[in-house]
Design a protein around this motif. Structure first.
Motif, PDB file in Angstrom:
ATOM      1  N   LEU A  96      23.996   6.460 -10.913  1.00  0.00           N
ATOM      2  CA  LEU A  96      24.819   7.438 -10.216  1.00  0.00           C
ATOM      3  C   LEU A  96      23.971   8.284  -9.269  1.00  0.00           C
ATOM      4  N   ALA A  97      22.820   8.737  -9.747  1.00  0.00           N
ATOM      5  CA  ALA A  97      21.937   9.536  -8.898  1.00  0.00           C
ATOM      6  C   ALA A  97      21.439   8.717  -7.711  1.00  0.00           C
ATOM      7  N   LYS A  98      21.077   7.473  -7.962  1.00  0.00           N
ATOM      8  CA  LYS A  98      20.564   6.605  -6.893  1.00  0.00           C
ATOM      9  C   LYS A  98      21.579   6.467  -5.764  1.00  0.00           C
ATOM     10  N   TYR A  99      22.815   6.152  -6.112  1.00  0.00           N
ATOM     11  CA  TYR A  99      23.833   5.948  -5.087  1.00  0.00           C
ATOM     12  C   TYR A  99      24.235   7.269  -4.421  1.00  0.00           C
ATOM     13  N   THR A 100      24.340   8.328  -5.216  1.00  0.00           N
ATOM     14  CA  THR A 100      24.775   9.614  -4.670  1.00  0.00           C
ATOM     15  C   THR A 100      23.750  10.185  -3.699  1.00  0.00           C
ATOM     16  N   VAL A 101      22.482  10.161  -4.084  1.00  0.00           N
ATOM     17  CA  VAL A 101      21.429  10.702  -3.214  1.00  0.00           C
ATOM     18  C   VAL A 101      21.282   9.844  -1.959  1.00  0.00           C
ATOM     19  N   THR A 102      21.391   8.528  -2.116  1.00  0.00           N
ATOM     20  CA  THR A 102      21.327   7.638  -0.951  1.00  0.00           C
ATOM     21  C   THR A 102      22.436   7.973   0.039  1.00  0.00           C
ATOM     22  N   ALA A 103      23.636   8.208  -0.470  1.00  0.00           N
ATOM     23  CA  ALA A 103      24.764   8.551   0.403  1.00  0.00           C
ATOM     24  C   ALA A 103      24.543   9.893   1.089  1.00  0.00           C
ATOM     25  N   MET A 104      24.063  10.888   0.345  1.00  0.00           N
ATOM     26  CA  MET A 104      23.835  12.208   0.940  1.00  0.00           C
ATOM     27  C   MET A 104      22.756  12.155   2.013  1.00  0.00           C
TER      28      MET A 104
ATOM     29  N   ILE B 114      29.626   4.560  -1.248  1.00  0.00           N
ATOM     30  CA  ILE B 114      30.544   5.475  -1.935  1.00  0.00           C
ATOM     31  C   ILE B 114      31.363   4.722  -2.988  1.00  0.00           C
ATOM     32  N   SER B 115      31.728   3.486  -2.688  1.00  0.00           N
ATOM     33  CA  SER B 115      32.480   2.685  -3.668  1.00  0.00           C
ATOM     34  C   SER B 115      31.650   2.433  -4.922  1.00  0.00           C
ATOM     35  N   ARG B 116      30.343   2.259  -4.743  1.00  0.00           N
ATOM     36  CA  ARG B 116      29.472   2.046  -5.902  1.00  0.00           C
ATOM     37  C   ARG B 116      29.401   3.300  -6.768  1.00  0.00           C
ATOM     38  N   ILE B 117      29.469   4.454  -6.130  1.00  0.00           N
ATOM     39  CA  ILE B 117      29.463   5.707  -6.892  1.00  0.00           C
ATOM     40  C   ILE B 117      30.671   5.763  -7.816  1.00  0.00           C
ATOM     41  N   VAL B 118      31.841   5.453  -7.267  1.00  0.00           N
ATOM     42  CA  VAL B 118      33.062   5.486  -8.076  1.00  0.00           C
ATOM     43  C   VAL B 118      32.992   4.452  -9.194  1.00  0.00           C
TER      44      VAL B 118
ATOM     45  N   ALA C 142      37.788  13.676  -6.233  1.00  0.00           N
ATOM     46  CA  ALA C 142      37.512  13.939  -4.818  1.00  0.00           C
ATOM     47  C   ALA C 142      36.809  12.747  -4.176  1.00  0.00           C
ATOM     48  N   ILE C 143      35.856  12.150  -4.887  1.00  0.00           N
ATOM     49  CA  ILE C 143      35.132  11.006  -4.329  1.00  0.00           C
ATOM     50  C   ILE C 143      36.041   9.785  -4.249  1.00  0.00           C
ATOM     51  N   MET C 144      36.938   9.625  -5.210  1.00  0.00           N
ATOM     52  CA  MET C 144      37.882   8.507  -5.159  1.00  0.00           C
ATOM     53  C   MET C 144      38.770   8.607  -3.917  1.00  0.00           C
ATOM     54  N   LYS C 145      39.150   9.823  -3.543  1.00  0.00           N
ATOM     55  CA  LYS C 145      39.941  10.008  -2.322  1.00  0.00           C
ATOM     56  C   LYS C 145      39.126   9.639  -1.086  1.00  0.00           C
ATOM     57  N   TRP C 146      37.822   9.918  -1.139  1.00  0.00           N
ATOM     58  CA  TRP C 146      36.972   9.559  -0.003  1.00  0.00           C
ATOM     59  C   TRP C 146      36.847   8.043   0.133  1.00  0.00           C
ATOM     60  N   VAL C 147      36.839   7.333  -0.972  1.00  0.00           N
ATOM     61  CA  VAL C 147      36.794   5.871  -0.902  1.00  0.00           C
ATOM     62  C   VAL C 147      38.020   5.353  -0.153  1.00  0.00           C
ATOM     63  N   ALA C 148      39.182   5.914  -0.480  1.00  0.00           N
ATOM     64  CA  ALA C 148      40.408   5.501   0.210  1.00  0.00           C
ATOM     65  C   ALA C 148      40.331   5.838   1.697  1.00  0.00           C
ATOM     66  N   ARG C 149      39.794   7.012   2.008  1.00  0.00           N
ATOM     67  CA  ARG C 149      39.680   7.424   3.419  1.00  0.00           C
ATOM     68  C   ARG C 149      38.729   6.495   4.174  1.00  0.00           C
ATOM     69  N   ILE C 150      37.604   6.165   3.567  1.00  0.00           N
ATOM     70  CA  ILE C 150      36.617   5.303   4.228  1.00  0.00           C
ATOM     71  C   ILE C 150      37.162   3.886   4.384  1.00  0.00           C
ATOM     72  N   ASN C 151      37.863   3.399   3.365  1.00  0.00           N
ATOM     73  CA  ASN C 151      38.436   2.050   3.447  1.00  0.00           C
ATOM     74  C   ASN C 151      39.498   1.949   4.534  1.00  0.00           C
ATOM     75  N   ALA C 152      40.121   3.076   4.854  1.00  0.00           N
ATOM     76  CA  ALA C 152      41.161   3.079   5.888  1.00  0.00           C
ATOM     77  C   ALA C 152      40.576   3.067   7.297  1.00  0.00           C
ATOM     78  N   LEU C 153      39.283   3.315   7.422  1.00  0.00           N
ATOM     79  CA  LEU C 153      38.643   3.284   8.737  1.00  0.00           C
ATOM     80  C   LEU C 153      38.599   1.860   9.270  1.00  0.00           C
ATOM     81  N   GLY C 154      38.689   1.738  10.584  1.00  0.00           N
ATOM     82  CA  GLY C 154      38.466   0.438  11.195  1.00  0.00           C
ATOM     83  C   GLY C 154      36.986   0.092  11.136  1.00  0.00           C
ATOM     84  N   TRP C 155      36.679  -1.204  11.189  1.00  0.00           N
ATOM     85  CA  TRP C 155      35.276  -1.615  11.137  1.00  0.00           C
ATOM     86  C   TRP C 155      34.553  -1.099  12.380  1.00  0.00           C
TER      87      TRP C 155
END
Length: 311
Positions: A228-236, A252-256, A273-286
Motif C-alpha cells: 500500500l505504501a509503495k503504490y501510494t507514495v509512487t502515485a503521490m 491508483i487501481s493497485r492501491i484500491v 474517496a480513492i475508489m471514486k478516483w479510480v472511477a474518475r480516472i477510468n472515465a478519462l479518454g486515453w
C-alpha cells in the motif's frame, strides 16, 4: 539585530542567512550535548540532527560563494565566537548524525509494526524518486541526502529482518561519502545509477523479508502495508512532478486492490474517496489528464489514506 562578538548582524537577506546559520550551530551543539546526557531519545536526536545538517547545507549554499564550506564554517565560527562549540563543529564536519557515524545495533523487535513498514517503504521510494534522471535534469545532493537519512533512520528502528544490517551499512556508506566536503553538489551520473540500484535491491529485499516475517495472528500484514505504501507514495510522487494522465495514474487501481486485502478502517472514508478516483480516472479518454485542481485533491486524499492505514 543579532548580537555577536563583532556587534550585530543586520537584517539584509545575506545577514539573515548568517543569523540563521548562527542559530543552527548553537542549536546543534545543544542537541549533541542533550543526546550525550540522554535527555533526548535516539529517534528524536536523529530527526532533529538531520534537519539541522540539512539547514546548515542550504545556508552555506548561499553564503560560501565558491569558498570551500569547511573553510567558511571555520571562519564563521571563529568570527562570531562559536569556535568553542566543539560538538557542533564535529557534527557538521562529519555531516551525518552520531547514530550513523557510530551505529548501534537496533532494537531486536520480533514484530514489524505496519506503520514502521509503511514509513520505511516510503523513505526508500522517496530516495529513489529523488534520483530519477528521467524526471530531473540534475540530481542535487541536498535533495538526496535528507531522503537517505530517512532511510537510515527507519532501518535503525528494528533488527528483525535478515537483510537489514547489510543495507544499513550500504546506506551509511553513501551518507558519509556524499556528506564529505569534497563531494560535488551535483551527484555524478554513475553515483546516481549505483545508488538507485542499491535502493532497488533494498526495496526488493525488504519486501521479501516482510513477507517471511508475517507474525501469527496479526490483524494487518506488514507485507500488505508495504504494498500500500509503495503504490501510494509512487502515485503521490507522480502527481508532484505533473504526471496526471490516465496512463500515469493506473497505479491508483493497485492501491484500491491492495486496500481490499486489508481490514476495513472504522470510517472507511479515505478508501471510498480513492475508489471514486479510480472511477474518475477510468472515465478519462486515453491520453486525457486530470486538471491541476483534481490532481491536488487526489494527492490530498492519498495522503489521508496513507495516514489512516499507518496508524
Amino acid at each position: 539585530m543579532y548580537p555577536t562578538n563583532h556587534g550585530t548582524i543586520s537584517r539584509t537577506p545575506e545577514h539573515e542567512t548568517m543569523r540563521l546559520l548562527y542559530s543552527i550551530i548553537v542549536g546543534m551543539n545543544f542537541l549533541e550535548l542533550s543526546f550525550l546526557a540522554d535527555n533526548v531519545t535516539g529517534e528524536e536526536y536523529q530527526l532533529h540532527c538531520d534537519e539541522l545538517i540539512q539547514k546548515q547545507r542550504l545556508a552555506l549554499q548561499s553564503l560560501a560563494r565558491g569558498v570551500p564550506t569547511n573553510i567558511y564554517m571555520a571562519r564563521f565560527m571563529k568570527d562570531y565566537g562559536l569556535d568553542g562549540l566543539g560538538q557542533a563543529r564535529h557534527r557538521f564536519e562529519v555531516g551525518v548524525n552520531a547514530q550513523v557515524e557510530h551505529p548501534l545495533d537496533p532494537p531486536s523487535n520480533a514484530k514489524v509494526a505496519p506503520g514502521v513498514a509503511m514509513d520505511t517503504t516510503k523513505s526508500i521510494i522517496k530516495a529513489m524518486d529523488s534520483l530519477a534522471l528521467e524526471v530531473v535534469e540534475t540530481v542535487e545532493k541536498t535533495e538526496v541526502l535528507p531522503h537517505l537519512s530517512n532511510v537510515s533512520r527507519n532501518l535503525s528502528r528494528y533488527a528483525a529482518l535478515p537483510p537489514n544490517e547489510q543495507y544499513r551499512k550500504r546506506i551509511r556508506e553513501w551518507l558519509i561519502r556524499m556528506s564529505t566536503d569534497g563531494y560535488p553538489e551535483r551527484v555524478p551520473d554513475e553515483d546516481t545509477r549505483a545508488l538507485t540500484a542499491d535502493l532497488k535491491q533494498l526495496l526488493e529485499s525488504y519486501q521479501h523479508a516482510l513477507e517471511r516475517s508475517q507474525p501469527q495472528g496479526a490483524r494487518v500484514s506488514p507485507a500488505l502495508t508495504f504494498e500500500l505504501a509503495k503504490y501510494t507514495v509512487t502515485a503521490m510522487d507522480a502527481l508532484d512532478v505533473g504526471f496526471r494522465s490516465k496512463q500515469d495514474l493506473q497505479v491508483i487501481s493497485r492501491i484500491v486492490s491492495t486496500c481490499t486485502r486489508i481490514p476495513v478502517l472504522q470510517d472507511g472514508a479515505s478508501r471510498e474517496a480513492i475508489m471514486k478516483w479510480v472511477a474518475r480516472i477510468n472515465a478519462l479518454g486515453w491520453g486525457d489528464s486530470l486538471s491541476l485542481e483534481e490532481a491536488q485533491q487526489l494527492k490530498s486524499d492519498l495522503e489521508s489514506l496513507y495516514e489512516a492505514y499507518r496508524e
